[in-house]
Design an enzyme around this catalytic site. Structure first.
Site: not given
Ligand code: ADP
Length: 398
Positions: A7, A92, A181, A211, A213, A242, A385
């Protein structure tokens, strides 16, 4: 059987070496801060194989060097990719435009077409292309497969994917809702059906991929019928950095009155908006801490985020007519019980009842967080993913 999944983002490369049948991960890692000048002792590559994590320190000038370092770390950890008998490399690719909607074997022609789609995804497709080129150069004999983030949404109904603008202009410039996604929405909706012991063809689902995003989708009988992201991943939910939906007039207003040009507005809306724009932080763990300290705008950021999320849940409930399952996934969706609780609070009359203990339980596996008598099943399902890409690539190459 092993597949290497890559990715490749604008300044990072995430990768996994895994078995698509058993889902066993042999190695995984990340290359970060590509193209940045860093301190000589800064860790830019972390590679984990089994219990062991190896690091690389120092600048990574470009993606090609990044992948070279990764390949060396594979060798240092006892796995030479050139002799690992890889079935495929799965990439990806963010934007497949109207052209690609299935996992696709990468040829020179396919690669050119992915390059051509860069006008639709200038932030995403170019780094994907560099990742593909680097991997092809390093592993010339291994089939390389592109798996597109837009694919799952290729067949959205016309009413959902059409923007209300002049159709000639839209057609000439590829303006339609593509959605992103998709690999995650597809995988998670399949996992949700499996968890419930039901056939996906018999379920109406809402998937909330939250996430950094974030996107929502409405899925009828396994087919996506709507999704919140659009021509680009900027539309829809409020995200880490965003804005998601806003009045398009805001863009003209800022260009005319705030002395901004198009690129300034692009950076504002993609990188400096959303949760970060309102509160200063984009991570929900930090946001939670700021809210506790009484930070002036952290609670507002949370409330704006939830307000938008509920709006999409409501819209998709109406679009689907009946909903069997709502599933939370990705970093925020899998970990933040407060977001889940507030997103679906007060919807008992619509058949949604959250069990507070189940919702607050710390668990990493797929689980139900609704009460047993909730008509709508509410689930948390970890997305994967990489596994979905590895399986798609393995299926394609047989
Ligand atoms: P990406 O879109 O980069 O793949 P992820 O799905 O890994 O992102 O999500 C990342 C986000 O998840 C972090 O920026 C944070 O806001 C949130 N996150 C990760 N762990 C926790 C947690 N234990 N509690 C709350 N939010 C979390």
């Amino acid at each position: 059987m092993k597949v290497l999944v890559i990715n490749s983002g604008s300044s990072s490369i995430k990768y996994q070496l895994l078995d698509p049948e058993t889902a066993d991960v042999c190695a995984h890692g990340i290359v970060q801060r590509i193209g940045e000048a860093v301190e000589p002792d800064a860790v830019t590559v972390e590679h984990t194989a089994g219990e062991k994590t190896l690091e690389y320190q120092g600048s990574i000038v470009d993606h090609a060097q990044g992948l070279h370092v990764v390949f060396d770390l594979f060798i240092a950890s006892g796995q030479d990719l050139a002799h690992a008998d890889l079935a495929a490399v799965g990439h990806r690719v963010v934007h497949g435009g109207g052209v690609f909607y299935r996992p696709t074997l990468i040829t020179d022609e396919v690669l050119r077409a992915i390059v051509d789609l860069s006008s639709l995804a200038p932030l995403h497709n170019p780094p994907n292309v560099i990742g593909i080129e680097s991997a092809r150069a390093l592993l010339p004999d291994v089939p390389q497969v592109a798996v597109f983030d837009t694919a799952f949404f290729h067949n959205l109904p016309a009413a959902a994917k059409t923007y209300a603008i002049d159709p000639e202009i839209a057609a000439a410039h590829g303006v339609r809702k593509y959605g992103f996604h998709g690999t995650s929405h597809d995988y998670v909706s399949g996992q949700a059906a499996a968890f419930l012991g039901r056939d996906r063809a018999d379920l109406n689902q809402i998937v909330l991929h939250l996430g950094n995003g974030a996107s929502a989708s409405a899925i009828r009988a396994g087919q996506a019928v709507d999704t919140s992201m659009g021509l680009t991943p900027l539309e829809g939910l409020v995200m880490g950095t965003r804005s998601g939906d806003l009045d398009p007039g805001i863009i003209f207003h800022l260009i005319r009155t705030a002395g901004m040009d198009v690129d300034d507005v692009d950076v504002l809306l993609n990188r400096n908006s959303g949760i970060k724009g309102i509160s200063g932080v984009n991570d929900f763990r930090e946001l939670g801490r700021l809210i506790e300290t009484g930070h002036p705008t952290a609670k507002l950021a949370f409330d704006v985020y939830i307000h938008r999320l509920r709006r999409y849940v409501g819209a998709y409930m109406i679009e689907l007519g009946t909903v069997d399952v709502v599933t939370f996934t990705a970093g925020v969706g899998e970990n933040d019980a407060k977001v889940r609780a507030e997103a679906l609070a007060g919807l008992e009359r619509y058949g949604i009842r959250i069990d507070a203990d189940r919702n607050n339980a710390k668990d990493r596996t797929a689980r139900r967080i609704s009460t047993d008598d909730s008509e709508v099943s509410v689930l948390v399902v970890p997305t994967n993913e990489e596994l979905a890409i590895a399986r798609a690539a393995a299926d394609l190459v047989g």
